[in-house]
Each structure stands twice: as structure tokens, then as C-alpha cells.
Design a protein around this motif. Structure first.
Motif, short mmCIF file in Angstrom:
data_model
loop_
_atom_site.label_atom_id
_atom_site.label_comp_id
_atom_site.label_asym_id
_atom_site.label_seq_id
_atom_site.Cartn_x
_atom_site.Cartn_y
_atom_site.Cartn_z
N THR A 296 0.85 -1.19 0.00
CA THR A 296 0.00 0.00 0.00
C THR A 296 0.88 1.24 0.00
O THR A 296 2.09 1.16 0.23
N PRO A 297 0.31 2.42 -0.25
CA PRO A 297 1.13 3.65 -0.18
C PRO A 297 1.81 3.83 1.17
O PRO A 297 2.86 4.48 1.24
N GLU A 298 1.24 3.25 2.24
CA GLU A 298 1.88 3.34 3.56
C GLU A 298 2.95 2.28 3.75
O GLU A 298 3.63 2.25 4.79
N LEU A 418 -8.47 -2.87 2.77
CA LEU A 418 -7.78 -4.05 3.30
C LEU A 418 -7.91 -4.10 4.82
O LEU A 418 -7.96 -3.06 5.48
N PRO A 419 -7.96 -5.31 5.39
CA PRO A 419 -8.02 -5.41 6.86
C PRO A 419 -6.75 -4.85 7.49
O PRO A 419 -5.64 -5.08 7.00
N ARG A 420 -6.91 -4.08 8.55
CA ARG A 420 -5.77 -3.46 9.22
C ARG A 420 -5.14 -4.45 10.20
O ARG A 420 -5.77 -5.44 10.61
N PRO A 421 -3.89 -4.22 10.62
CA PRO A 421 -3.29 -5.05 11.67
C PRO A 421 -4.17 -5.06 12.92
O PRO A 421 -4.82 -4.06 13.25
N THR A 422 -4.20 -6.18 13.63
CA THR A 422 -5.21 -6.38 14.67
C THR A 422 -4.72 -6.11 16.09
O THR A 422 -5.53 -6.08 17.01
#
Length: 480
Positions: A296-298, A418-422
Motif C-alpha cells: 500500500t502507499p503506507e 484491506l483489513p488493518r493489523p489487529t
């Protein structure tokens, strides 16, 4: 995986060819030559010869919808035939409530098709539907040329384009499943061998046998081959499941590209990841799934998988045989549903793809992932058509994989969905563990960062595997 490159003969090495370029050149290396035919005069042996399409006449039955729908369906059949390597000479459509159970079209239309076949010199008739064994036999007897239905045509294209061992096995399985109920025979070649105490006029020495016809023998052999292919495909799918399981264990999000055939899915994969996979202006150019890594851009990593294209009335044999491949779409975190913006009837594409996805979800007994519609080929579509699509598909992304327009905005949309880190962790990482800090920046989402005398204080959102590596430096760790 290392990309394969080669030089064109006679050049100075200025231009490198990717793997996709080499595959495209390989497909163009063998072409049919018009006017040269090795077809047998006896059309009754059609099932036992390889499907070879040369000069064809198309026949369709218009049962519902408008005249434009019927014409679009026959135009798509023409593109399928051309992709298979044939030359389309003529197309005929009959308006009926339902196809004729004996000859698909009415008896008068059969005579008209025969006149067109004789006048044009065609050697094949392709019907825009799936025919029964009886319909195939009746049409071939009356037209005196080979008759092929839509399903057999699609299977022939799949057979030409399959590259991997698994892809070839899946195509063969689909072909055998299609062929099994259509086995038929004529004359003494298929007559029953006399069994038991055969004698007199019914048999004699050399004709006493188990009482099995050649038809039954072929059917039994096909059943055995189907069972063997299913075992081989199951064994080969274990490798993909292992790779997929590794990505799931590492909590790497996955994105599957789905869509109508020739909508530009492979081109979009190349535009986003620079994968260099095969791109061809042909139906069903891609059969084997291709997975590439992107960020991703990040900087968060995810995988992008190109899947086989769909089409209206996709043969159920294809869906069953390619089930292990289509599971890539069902197991993804996000679906990129690619639509050809330059197509005159894109809503047909959307409906056909969603029908197949619903069928896959039903067979796997699981809901399909979240969908992001991507309208591709905006450079080839006019503004009126694009305005209509914006109204028809709210929230869709509009891109041109060919020019790169809109691709950057698409990357941002994918990142948001997209799912983010949890897990949110608070750690104090010593300066000697700089690699861990780099991993947090690359794979996680840094919320706070401060440098102290003891090391780097981080508050970040990370995935489970990285949280485990950071556990010994934890100040606090809580679910997000």
C-alpha cells in the motif's frame, strides 16, 4: 520468483522480453493456414478427433431479451470462435420460445443453414448454446458438416491456452465431463459383441465376448481417467493451499482480481505490481492464477492474484474442474471486480461475473469477500458511457491499465479496504534491534514513536507474527 528475459533475434539487446512476452510469442508461433484442412469426410467420428475450427457459420436461438441482446450474444460467440482460430463467415439467428429439442433450430432453419454452409464453403457450424447428444447427431446428419456447441468451443480455447500442469489437467477433466454424456456411435464399429453362448447367425467363433459395446468401453475408460485426474488435481492443489496457508499465518492480506474475460485483469495486475505476466487481446488468455506481492502507499504488504476470466453461461464443467483455482477468489480479503469500460453492454459483464461468484460461494458454502468494482479501459471509452457507468456502479474506481490513469487512486482505495493489523503494542526496542523497528515500519502502522536513551519507544498496530517477535520488548499489548 525470478523473471525470465530474452533478447529478440537480431537485436542489440536494447529491449528485454518479460515472461508474458515470451508466452505471447509462443502462442503466435503456430497458426492455422486457411484452405488447408485434414477433416475426415465421415463426420460421425467427431468425438474421437481433436476439435479443429476453420471456416465457420454461427447459429443462435433468440428466446428472451431484445434483438440487441441476441446480436450481442452472437457477436461474443464470433469472438470466441476467432480466439479459437477460426474464420467466421456468416451468422444466423432464429426467434423461438425455446430451442427445438431435436435440432436446436427449426427444420426450415436447418435447411437454410445447410444452404449457407454450401454457399460459403464452411466446414463447421457453431451453435450459441449447449446441445444434447441427439441434437448434435441430428444437425450433423442434416448439415453434413461438423457441429460444435458453445461449451465445446470454450473448452477448446481453454485447451489451447493452458500452460501449467494443473491447468492442463483441469481442462482435460472439464472436457471429459462434457464428453461423457455425449458419447455416441454408428454402424458396426459400435455394435455389441456377442456374449455367453453366442452361435448361429448371431455370432460364432471369434465373436463370443463379454457382451460389452465399444461405447461402454469408452465410457468406462473415461470414468477411470476422470477419477485419476481428480486425484492429481487434488494433489497439486495442496501446494497452492500450503502457500496460501503461509500467507494466512503471516496475516498478509490478499486481493483477488476477478472479472469478465478480456476485461483487462492481467493488464491491471501488471500496472499495479509490474508483474510482466501475459497480456493478450483475446478471450480467456489467462487460465493459470498468478500471485504477486505489492504494498500500500503506507508500505503495508499484500498479495494480488490474477484469476481466470468469466463469461456468460460459463460451462459448469469449467467451474467444477477449476474449483481449486477459483478458491483463490473465495479466500481473498478483497475482490477487485474488473469491468471493460469500452464494452457496449458492461452490465452484462457485471451480472455474469456475480452469477459465477455466487455459484462458487454456494459450492464452497461461504460468503464471498468484499467487492470493489474497477472500470478499466477508460482510455477507450467515451465520456457518455463513463458517465452512465458512474451512475450504474456507484463507488467504482475508474482506471486505464494501458495509460496508468487512475492506478494510483486505485492503490489508495485498496489500502483503505484491506483489513488493518489487529494488535496495538507498546514496546521499547533497543537500538541493537534496529531490524525489528524497520519491520514495524514496513509491516505495521506506527501510531507513536519516540527515541530514548534505552532505545526506540513505539506504539504501533501490528499483525500477530510481528507482535510475537516484539513480545519480549513489550511495555503493554492490547487488542485493537
Amino acid at each position: 520468483m525470478t523473471e525470465t528475459y530474452a533478447f529478440e533475434p537480431g537485436d542489440d539487446g536494447d529491449e528485454l522480453l518479460s515472461t508474458g512476452d515470451l508466452e505471447l510469442a509462443d502462442r503466435a508461433a503456430l497458426r492455422r493456414i486457411a484452405g488447408l484442412s485434414t477433416e475426415l469426410d465421415d463426420i460421425t467420428e467427431v468425438e474421437y478427433r481433436q476439435l479443429r475450427l476453420e471456416r465457420v457459420v454461427l447459429v443462435g436461438v433468440w428466446t428472451e431479451g431484445s434483438a440487441a441482446d441476441s446480436e450481442a450474444s452472437l457477436a461474443e460467440l464470433a469472438r470466441l470462435a476467432e480466439t479459437a482460430g477460426s474464420q467466421v463467415l456468416e451468422g444466423l439467428v432464429q426467434r423461438r420460445d425455446r430451442p427445438d429439442p431435436a435440432t436446436y433450430v427449426g427444420s426450415g432453419k436447418v435447411r437454410e443453414v445447410r444452404d449457407v454452409v454450401v454457399a460459403t464453403g464452411a466446414d463447421t457450424v457453431i451453435c450459441d448454446g449447449e446441445l444434447s447428444s441427439g441434437q448434435l447427431r441430428q444437425l450433423e446428419e442434416r448439415l453434413k458438416v461438423k457441429v460444435v456447441d458453445r461449451t465445446a468451443l470454450i473448452l477448446d480455447i481453454f485447451a489451447q491456452h493452458a500452460q501449467s500442469k494443473e491447468g492442463k489437467a483441469q481442462v482435460e477433466l472439464a472436457q471429459l465431463q462434457y464428453l461423457l454424456p455425449r458419447l455416441r456411435g454408428w454402424g458396426s464399429a459400435m455394435s455389441r459383441q456377442a456374449g455367453g453362448r453366442a452361435g448361429g447367425a448371431s455370432g460364432g467363433v471369434g465373436l463370443r465376448g463379454p457382451g460389452e459395446t465399444k461405447l461402454e468401453t469408452d465410457r468406462r475408460r473415461i470414468h477411470k481417467r476422470i477419477a485419476k485426474l481428480r486425484k492429481e488435481i487434488q494433489a497439486m492443489s495442496v501446494v497452492r493451499e500450503t502457500k496460501r496457508g503461509r500467507r494466512v499465518a503471516n496475516e498478509v492480506p490478499s486481493v483477488a482480481i476477478v472479472g469478465y474475460t478480456n476485461a483487462g485483469k492481467s493488464s491491471l495486475l501488471n500496472a499495479v505490481t509490474e508483474a510482466g505476466v501475459l497480456v493478450q487481446d483475446a478471450l480467456f488468455a489467462t487460465l493459470d492464477p498468478t500471485t504477486r506481492r505489492s504494498t500500500t502507499p503506507e508500505g503495508l504488504p499484500y498479495t494480488l492474484t490474477d484469476t481466470v476470466g468469466f463469461v456468460r453461461h460459463l460451462p459448469h464443467q469449467i467451474v467444477e474442474a477449476f474449483r481449486s483455482t477459483l478458491e483463490e477468489a473465495a479466500d481473498a480479503d478483497l475482490l477487485l471486480h474488473v469491468v471493460d469500460g469500452s464494452d457496449p453492454r458492461p452490465e452484462w459483464q457485471v451480472q455474469a461475473v456475480r452469477e459465477v461468484l455466487g455459484e462458487i460461494g454456494g459450492e464452497l458454502n461461504r460468503p464471498m469477500p468484499r467487492e470493489l468494482v474497477v472500470v478499466n479501459k477508460t482510455d477507450a471509452a467515451d465520456e457518455v458511457a463513463l458517465a452512465r457507468l458512474r451512475n450504474l456502479l456507484p463507488g467504482a474506481a475508474f482506471v486505464s491499465a494501458h495509460t496508468g490513469s487512475g492506478v494510483a487512486a486505485l492503490r489508495e482505495q485498496v489500502a483503505e479496504l484491506l483489513p488493518r493489523p489487529t494488535l496495538v503494542v507498546e514496546v521499547l526496542v533497543p537500538y541493537t534491534q534496529g531490524a525489528l523497528v524497520a519491520r514495524v515500519h514496513a509491516e505495521g502502522e506506527v501510531l507513536e514513536e519516540r527515541h530514548t536513551e534505552e532505545g526506540t519507544e513505539l506504539r504501533a498496530r501490528v499483525r500477530g507474527d510481528l507482535a510475537g517477535a516484539l513480545e519480549r520488548f513489550a511495555v503493554n499489548s492490547t487488542p485493537a
